[in-house]
Design an enzyme around this catalytic site. Sequence first.
Site, short mmCIF file in Angstrom:
data_model
loop_
_atom_site.label_atom_id
_atom_site.label_comp_id
_atom_site.label_asym_id
_atom_site.label_seq_id
_atom_site.Cartn_x
_atom_site.Cartn_y
_atom_site.Cartn_z
N HIS A 8 0.83 -1.21 0.00
CA HIS A 8 0.00 0.00 0.00
C HIS A 8 0.86 1.25 0.00
O HIS A 8 2.07 1.20 0.19
CB HIS A 8 -0.94 0.00 1.22
N CYS A 33 3.07 -4.94 6.59
CA CYS A 33 2.81 -4.64 5.18
C CYS A 33 4.04 -4.08 4.49
O CYS A 33 5.03 -3.74 5.13
CB CYS A 33 1.66 -3.64 5.06
#
Length: 198
Positions: free
Chosen positions: A158, A174
Amino acid sequence: MTHSAGKPFTRRGFLAASAALIGTPALAQNVNTGTTEIDREVNNIVRRNVSSFRTLVWQDYFSNLTKGAILVDISSRALHYWREDGIYYLYPSSVPLTEDLTRRGRTSVVLKDPNPDWRPTPAMKVRNPEWPDYVPPGPDNPLGTRALHLGWTYYRIHGTHDTRKIGRRSSNGCIGLYNEHIEQLYEMAYVGTQVLLI
């Protein structure tokens, strides 16, 4: 190497253009040794934040480029992307803060989220009880402007509005990219794009 418009584009040109775009120092790849050099003087804070760029070949990691391929190199803090036609992109990234937050192995993109919202995982709330339970899409969202959900629960590639995180071990699991870069990758990647974290 060519860029998306199909015009000749050198690795050095790509890295220099990317660095100029995001305000980080320009990097140059020594094609003879594969080492990275910093083209200009930078302060120590920025120097610690620069990924160790090196070109990789997809054949070492994937059997084909069907729907493209994403390789995240945790140690060099870089995301490599090959389109189906073999055109190659290299992005600096943030990676998990610690080994226990790091997941390695093969997965794929299972969802493309054009306007992500964010909820901390249960483990994040235990570590950080002061965090909000929900952050809607927008400028304060920790997932930035786009997100690619992976086949592992809670794992995503992301964007981030906190550009200090890029090039560092700074995430809760992440892989983070500059918003400009996740927007570009989002347009090229597919649901089903193969992903390998090493």
